[in-house]
Design an enzyme around this catalytic site. Structure first.
Site, PDB file in Angstrom:
ATOM      1  N   LYS A  13       4.297  18.890   1.136  1.00  0.00           N
ATOM      2  CA  LYS A  13       2.934  18.440   1.444  1.00  0.00           C
ATOM      3  C   LYS A  13       2.403  19.176   2.668  1.00  0.00           C
ATOM      4  O   LYS A  13       1.242  19.593   2.707  1.00  0.00           O
ATOM      5  CB  LYS A  13       2.881  16.926   1.660  1.00  0.00           C
ATOM      6  CG  LYS A  13       1.471  16.458   2.043  1.00  0.00           C
ATOM      7  CD  LYS A  13       0.921  15.356   1.202  1.00  0.00           C
ATOM      8  CE  LYS A  13      -0.559  15.119   1.504  1.00  0.00           C
ATOM      9  NZ  LYS A  13      -1.031  13.797   1.149  1.00  0.00           N
TER      10      LYS A  13
ATOM     11  N   ASN B 170      -3.218  16.624  -6.898  1.00  0.00           N
ATOM     12  CA  ASN B 170      -3.813  15.633  -7.805  1.00  0.00           C
ATOM     13  C   ASN B 170      -3.208  15.693  -9.213  1.00  0.00           C
ATOM     14  O   ASN B 170      -3.719  15.044 -10.124  1.00  0.00           O
ATOM     15  CB  ASN B 170      -5.329  15.830  -7.891  1.00  0.00           C
ATOM     16  CG  ASN B 170      -5.995  15.569  -6.550  1.00  0.00           C
ATOM     17  OD1 ASN B 170      -5.562  14.695  -5.800  1.00  0.00           O
ATOM     18  ND2 ASN B 170      -7.016  16.342  -6.236  1.00  0.00           N
TER      19      ASN B 170
HETATM   20  N1  LIG Z   1      -4.384   9.227   2.368  1.00  0.00           N
HETATM   21  C1  LIG Z   1      -3.752   9.783   1.350  1.00  0.00           C
HETATM   22  O1  LIG Z   1      -3.549  10.987   1.302  1.00  0.00           O
HETATM   23  C2  LIG Z   1      -3.268   8.883   0.250  1.00  0.00           C
HETATM   24  C3  LIG Z   1      -2.408   9.415  -0.719  1.00  0.00           C
HETATM   25  C4  LIG Z   1      -1.908   8.543  -1.689  1.00  0.00           C
HETATM   26  C5  LIG Z   1      -2.273   7.203  -1.682  1.00  0.00           C
HETATM   27  N2  LIG Z   1      -3.130   6.732  -0.715  1.00  0.00           N
HETATM   28  C6  LIG Z   1      -3.498   5.318  -0.669  1.00  0.00           C
HETATM   29  O2  LIG Z   1      -2.317   4.586  -0.387  1.00  0.00           O
HETATM   30  C7  LIG Z   1      -2.472   3.247  -0.888  1.00  0.00           C
HETATM   31  C8  LIG Z   1      -1.206   2.856  -1.585  1.00  0.00           C
HETATM   32  O3  LIG Z   1      -0.139   2.924  -0.666  1.00  0.00           O
HETATM   33  P1  LIG Z   1       1.192   2.070  -0.878  1.00  0.00           P
HETATM   34  O4  LIG Z   1       1.701   2.290  -2.243  1.00  0.00           O
HETATM   35  O5  LIG Z   1       2.044   2.349   0.275  1.00  0.00           O
HETATM   36  O6  LIG Z   1       0.623   0.576  -0.891  1.00  0.00           O
HETATM   37  P2  LIG Z   1       0.613  -0.615   0.184  1.00  0.00           P
HETATM   38  O7  LIG Z   1       0.298  -0.134   1.535  1.00  0.00           O
HETATM   39  O8  LIG Z   1      -0.254  -1.650  -0.416  1.00  0.00           O
HETATM   40  O9  LIG Z   1       2.127  -1.100   0.160  1.00  0.00           O
HETATM   41  C9  LIG Z   1       2.673  -1.666  -1.023  1.00  0.00           C
HETATM   42  C10 LIG Z   1       3.211  -3.071  -0.773  1.00  0.00           C
HETATM   43  O10 LIG Z   1       4.404  -2.992  -0.007  1.00  0.00           O
HETATM   44  C11 LIG Z   1       4.321  -3.818   1.159  1.00  0.00           C
HETATM   45  N3  LIG Z   1       5.177  -3.157   2.147  1.00  0.00           N
HETATM   46  C12 LIG Z   1       4.942  -2.027   2.860  1.00  0.00           C
HETATM   47  N4  LIG Z   1       6.048  -1.632   3.501  1.00  0.00           N
HETATM   48  C13 LIG Z   1       7.018  -2.526   3.200  1.00  0.00           C
HETATM   49  C14 LIG Z   1       8.398  -2.638   3.541  1.00  0.00           C
HETATM   50  N5  LIG Z   1       9.021  -1.681   4.255  1.00  0.00           N
HETATM   51  N6  LIG Z   1       9.072  -3.704   3.077  1.00  0.00           N
HETATM   52  C15 LIG Z   1       8.472  -4.623   2.283  1.00  0.00           C
HETATM   53  N7  LIG Z   1       7.186  -4.564   1.910  1.00  0.00           N
HETATM   54  C16 LIG Z   1       6.472  -3.514   2.359  1.00  0.00           C
HETATM   55  C17 LIG Z   1       2.859  -3.893   1.460  1.00  0.00           C
HETATM   56  O11 LIG Z   1       2.546  -5.046   2.205  1.00  0.00           O
HETATM   57  C18 LIG Z   1       2.268  -3.967   0.054  1.00  0.00           C
HETATM   58  O12 LIG Z   1       2.365  -5.266  -0.439  1.00  0.00           O
HETATM   59  C19 LIG Z   1      -3.684   3.279  -1.796  1.00  0.00           C
HETATM   60  O13 LIG Z   1      -4.752   2.621  -1.156  1.00  0.00           O
HETATM   61  C20 LIG Z   1      -3.997   4.755  -1.957  1.00  0.00           C
HETATM   62  O14 LIG Z   1      -5.372   5.006  -2.134  1.00  0.00           O
HETATM   63  C21 LIG Z   1      -3.609   7.553   0.243  1.00  0.00           C
END
Ligand SMILES: NC(=O)c1ccc[n+]([C@@H]2O[C@H](COP(=O)([O-])OP(=O)(O)OC[C@H]3O[C@@H](n4cnc5c(N)ncnc54)[C@H](O)[C@@H]3O)[C@@H](O)[C@H]2O)c1
Ligand SMILES: [Zn+2]
Length: 369
Positions: A226, A245
């Protein structure tokens, strides 16, 4: 410890990766804490790791204030952004301060955007705690909240000053979330690194079972990929960053069909989307059928969906293509599409006929019926 530089001139920063790093985070953050104070933003589910981080900061003489938000995609909202920026202003955060984002992509995206606009920009540090955030969202500086019209439509490019990754934080993450994040790991192999895809085939199951060495290797390899792509095309203008993507146009349509709910996690949609991008490429005679089959086989083997139906979606090709037409990547009426000439040979195709994509999806549904 693995240290991976993200080379962006004046906006360059390091990604540090090491098991147990959270309990030593104070050593890395102390030099950035002005006035021996730091604000951490996290969500309810990450509380155990918040305690570790705060203890480590305290051990280096830094007082920390925690802002704990509700978990879930709904937190990437105008309402939460307003509440968060008001809190940060109440706490007296200044432009030279560093706010810590401790959590998954939701916290990282929201805090990054809040810091992009707070006093026209203050610093922030990513401490990602989901596999998805560790291999993807915490690196590269895309920040956003969601709008009524769609996901991530309000945002800014704002690079963090530092990214600290402790793979051990994944021990508390539900297995389904780890698996969904793994789809983005596989993605790096499929984009331009066939050897890494082969590594995934050999080690993916081990990684998902919690093997520490496999986990750390995959995170470091993914972050390096990345970092290389972002350094080459920070603002997605030359088409290089767009390679990230892969699987996301199909995946986004599936997520939209599922109403962006927990019925289908982002990584699950991306897995199905990558399998579809390869199957479509094969159908068009662009990629060898054997490569498309290999991709689908690996995703299935680790319990990720490899088709529309496996993603739990029942929809016509026309309905899915209609979602694609709302994609924010639509450009003057055409949709740039990521296709592949084979494993590790992804490219951006600007001449994909969406009618043929719809027909391909209908044929796939008919075959699966
Ligand atoms: N900025 C970017 O380049 C980029 C790239 C990909 C995705 N995103 C965004 O990222 C988001 C998804 O991220 P995600 O999948 O991390 O989701 P999230 O942040 O919702 O985390 C997923 C779940 O895991 C829980 N959680 C987090 N860390 C934990 C841990 N260590 N132990 C237990 N529970 C934990 C959170 O509370 C949540 O319920 C989306 O909004 C997406 O649009 C951004
Ligand atoms: Zn993604």
């Amino acid at each position: 410890m693995t240290r991976i530089p993200v080379a962006l001139g004046a906006r360059s920063y390091d990604v540090a990766i090491e098991a147990g790093l959270l309990s030593r985070a104070g050593d890395h953050l102390a030099p950035l804490a002005r006035g021996r104070r730091m604000t951490i933003v996290t969500d309810e589910n990450v509380r155990p790791h918040l305690a570790t981080l705060q203890a480590s900061l305290a051990a280096t003489g830094i007082d920390s204030e925690a802002i704990v938000l509700p978990p879930g995609e709904g937190t990437k909202s105008w309402r939460q952004l307003e509440a968060l920026t008001d809190r940060l202003l109440d706490l007296g955060v200044e432009r030279g301060d560093h706010v810590v984002a401790l959590g998954g992509g939701v916290i990282g995206d929201l805090v990054g955007f809040a810091c992009a606009i707070l006093k026209r920009g203050c610093h922030f540090i990513q401490v990602p705690t989901t596999l998805l955030a560790q291999v993807d969202s915490s690196v590269g500086g895309k920040t956003a909240i969601n709008a009524r019209a769609g996901k991530n439509l309000i945002g800014a490019f704002h690079q963090p000053s530092l990214v600290l990754i402790d793979p051990d934080t994944l021990d508390t993450l539900p297995a389904r979330q780890v698996r969904a994040g793994y789809a983005e790991v596989v993605k790096y192999g499929l984009i331009d690194d066939p050897d890494f895809f082969a590594w995934c085939e050999a080690n993916g199951a081990k990684l998902l079972a919690g093997d520490a060495a496999a986990r750390e290797y995959a995170i470091a390899h993914s972050v390096a990929a990345k970092a290389r792509i972002v350094a080459a095309d920070e603002r997605e203008t030359t088409g290089i960053r767009a390679l990230l993507n892969l699987g996301h146009t199909f995946g986004h349509a599936l997520e939209a069909e599922a109403g962006f709910s927990d019925r289908l996690l982002h990584g699950e949609a991306v897995a199905a989307g990558m399998a579809l991008a390869f199957a479509y490429s094969a159908e068009q005679g662009i990629a060898p059928t054997t490569d498309a089959e290999r991709v689908a086989r690996h995703l299935r083997a680790v319990g990720l969906p490899d088709s529309v139906r496996a993603a739990g979606i029942e929809a016509s090709g026309a309905a899915l293509v209609a979602h694609m037409l709302h994609d924010k990547k639509m450009d003057a009426g055409t949709l740039p599409f990521l296709l592949a000439r084979g494993i590790g040979r992804t490219y951006l195709d600007r001449a994909v006929d969406l009618g043929s994509v719809g027909a391909f999806l209908d044929a796939g549904m008919a075959r699966a019926a």
